[in-house]
Design an enzyme around this catalytic site. Structure first.
Site, mmCIF file in Angstrom:
data_model
loop_
_atom_site.group_PDB
_atom_site.id
_atom_site.type_symbol
_atom_site.label_atom_id
_atom_site.label_comp_id
_atom_site.label_asym_id
_atom_site.label_seq_id
_atom_site.Cartn_x
_atom_site.Cartn_y
_atom_site.Cartn_z
ATOM 1 C CG ASN A 1 -0.720 -6.989 -1.321
ATOM 2 O OD1 ASN A 1 -1.352 -7.605 -2.187
ATOM 3 N ND2 ASN A 1 -1.173 -6.806 -0.089
ATOM 4 C CD GLU B 1 -4.797 -7.633 1.655
ATOM 5 O OE1 GLU B 1 -5.680 -6.902 2.131
ATOM 6 O OE2 GLU B 1 -3.586 -7.389 1.760
ATOM 7 C CG ASP C 1 -12.863 -8.646 1.840
ATOM 8 O OD1 ASP C 1 -12.677 -7.756 0.983
ATOM 9 O OD2 ASP C 1 -12.557 -8.496 3.041
ATOM 10 C CG HIS D 1 -9.982 -5.484 0.550
ATOM 11 N ND1 HIS D 1 -10.271 -6.567 1.352
ATOM 12 C CD2 HIS D 1 -8.654 -5.257 0.711
ATOM 13 C CE1 HIS D 1 -9.177 -6.962 1.982
ATOM 14 N NE2 HIS D 1 -8.176 -6.190 1.601
ATOM 15 C CD GLU E 1 -2.845 -1.373 2.298
ATOM 16 O OE1 GLU E 1 -2.834 -0.502 3.169
ATOM 17 O OE2 GLU E 1 -3.567 -2.388 2.347
HETATM 18 O O1 9MR Z 1 -7.552 -7.739 8.453
HETATM 19 C C1 9MR Z 1 -6.571 -6.982 9.114
HETATM 20 C C2 9MR Z 1 -7.120 -6.456 10.428
HETATM 21 O O2 9MR Z 1 -7.337 -7.537 11.316
HETATM 22 C C3 9MR Z 1 -6.171 -5.454 11.030
HETATM 23 O O3 9MR Z 1 -6.761 -4.869 12.188
HETATM 24 C C4 9MR Z 1 -5.820 -4.398 10.011
HETATM 25 C C5 9MR Z 1 -4.839 -3.396 10.581
HETATM 26 O O4 9MR Z 1 -4.671 -2.315 9.760
HETATM 27 O O5 9MR Z 1 -5.266 -4.994 8.860
HETATM 28 C C6 9MR Z 1 -6.163 -5.837 8.216
HETATM 29 O O6 9MR Z 1 -5.592 -6.370 7.044
HETATM 30 C C7 9MR Z 1 -5.290 -5.433 6.023
HETATM 31 C C8 9MR Z 1 -4.096 -5.955 5.279
HETATM 32 O O7 9MR Z 1 -3.033 -6.208 6.147
HETATM 33 C C9 9MR Z 1 -3.662 -4.997 4.182
HETATM 34 N N1 9MR Z 1 -4.750 -4.665 3.306
HETATM 35 C C10 9MR Z 1 -5.987 -4.247 3.946
HETATM 36 C C11 9MR Z 1 -6.405 -5.277 5.000
HETATM 37 C C12 9MR Z 1 -7.742 -4.896 5.606
HETATM 38 O O8 9MR Z 1 -7.647 -3.693 6.306
#
Ligand code: 9MR
Length: 374
Positions: free
Chosen positions: A209, A273, A275, A245, A168
């Site tokens: 990513n 990722e 969903d 997402h 990101e």
């Molecule tokens: O799903 C993850 C969540 O449990 C955490 O609290 C969060 C912290 O920022 O990160 C989420 O996973 C993210 C991933 O690492 C990167 N892309 C977006 C995902 C959803 O926020």
């Protein structure tokens, strides 16, 4: 049959060994194959994906593995995992130079016991940094980043199919995100991160990513330009993670075109990722389109959903996953399974996948010269 694209030998062999596991899983799952044709019908996501040489994975958390329904759904349906949080910087290096691998190790051990491949997520990100990182400036941050990548990627060296090296780092307009990483280190930090990951684990495929790369848009243009530049200059990058997402209303009109253009550029793409907020047939249709797009692109190597069940999704109120909160298969599950099975034969098969005998032969070799390597 084996492609001659420039790729480091180690990466090639890791992908091969993953595919051997996948191939073995086909028999274990009881897939009925008709001789080399497209008519096999698998009854789990992992086995269905494996028919065209792909994986189907889920993001998981180690503390849920003790829940019977969670573990059995994972073990039955998926053949790849990624740590939802357990391999991030705050989890793995809470204090500078003090590494903590318990959560990630539990995930890798579970995956290996089940013959699953493992994605690594994520070595460097502006979010979920431990507090000590946020206060660093200039060369101190650069050294801390390199040391972190070296510590984590070498710990898992040889066990990771692909690492999300950087996560990101772009804004929606295609410019670099103005994170502490960008502001303190300037444009070179992403390249430096990839070089450090390459040195620490030459076997892992190395991915950039991001989210909102779900079509040809300003953000994906920016990432595309970076990948093009990296490939031209020999910076080690193997893949782009398309997080995906989505909601049931998402516009996917250029989704496949975007996968294809990265593939044509010379990197793999992975749906990392997935969903989709929504329900019923509208949600299922989006899942189907994403799956069909991946299997239509030879270098789309696999799909990971960001969780198993709506019960534990980071956006649970959107009910975005393939299994509901009671682990029941949703309409979206059937759509994905059908799309994977439809690709089982020649039309969707990845054209750079050798057969099992070739995998075995290559995996036994000590060294395989690959043309065009630096
Ligand atoms: O799903 C993850 C969540 O449990 C955490 O609290 C969060 C912290 O920022 O990160 C989420 O996973 C993210 C991933 O690492 C990167 N892309 C977006 C995902 C959803 O926020």
């Amino acid at each position: 049959m084996i492609s001659s694209s420039p790729m480091r030998r180690g990466r090639r062999l890791v992908r091969l060994s993953v595919a051997v596991v996948v191939t073995g899983g086909l028999a274990a799952a009881g897939v009925v194959m008709s001789t080399g044709s497209a008519t096999a019908q698998a009854d789990t996501l992992g086995a269905a994906a494996a028919q065209s040489g792909r994986y189907f994975g889920a993001a998981i958390a180690p503390n849920f593995l003790g829940e019977a329904d969670y573990a059995s759904t994972l073990n039955t349906e998926f053949n790849s995992v990624v740590a939802e949080n357990a391999m991030k910087w705050d989890a793995t290096e809470p204090n500078q130079g003090q590494f903590s691998f318990s959560g990630g190790d539990a995930i890798v051990a579970h995956a290996q016991s089940q013959g699953m491949s493992v994605r690594g997520h994520t070595l460097v990100w502006h979010a979920q940094q431990p507090g000590w990182v946020q206060g660093l400036t200039g060369d101190s941050l650069r050294q801390a980043m390199v040391d972190h990548i070296t510590g984590v990627a070498s710990h898992y060296a040889g066990q990771i199919y692909s690492w999300d090296v950087v996560n990101e780092a772009f804004e929606e307009d295609g410019s670099r995100r103005q994170s502490n990483l960008q502001q303190q280190m300037g444009d070179g930090w992403i390249e430096e991160a990839f070089r450090a990951a390459d040195a620490a684990d030459p076997d892992a495929r190395l991915c950039y990513n991001d989210y909102n790369l779900d079509g040809v848009n300003a953000k994906s243009d920016g990432v595309y330009a970076m990948v093009e530049d990296f490939l031209a200059r020999g910076v080690p990058i193997d893949c782009v993670g398309i997080q995906t997402h989505l909601s049931q209303d998402s516009d996917l009109s250029t989704y496949q075109e975007n996968l294809q253009r990265f593939s044509d550029l010379g990197v793999d793409v992975e749906i990392t990722e997935l969903d989709v907020g929504g329900s019923g047939s509208a949600q299922a249709d989006v899942y189907r389109t994403v799956t069909e797009s991946c299997v239509a692109v030879a270098r789309c190597t696999g799909i990971t959903t960001w969780g198993i069940t709506d019960k534990y999704s980071w956006r649970g109120q959107d009910t975005p996953l393939l299994f509901d909160a009671n682990y029941q298969k949703k309409e979206a599950y059937t759509a994905v399974l059908e799309a994977l099975n439809a690709a089982g034969g020649a039309s969707g098969e990845r054209d750079d996948q050798p057969d099992a005998a070739a995998y075995d032969q290559m995996a036994r070799r000590e060294s395989v010269p690959v043309p065009g390597l630096v």
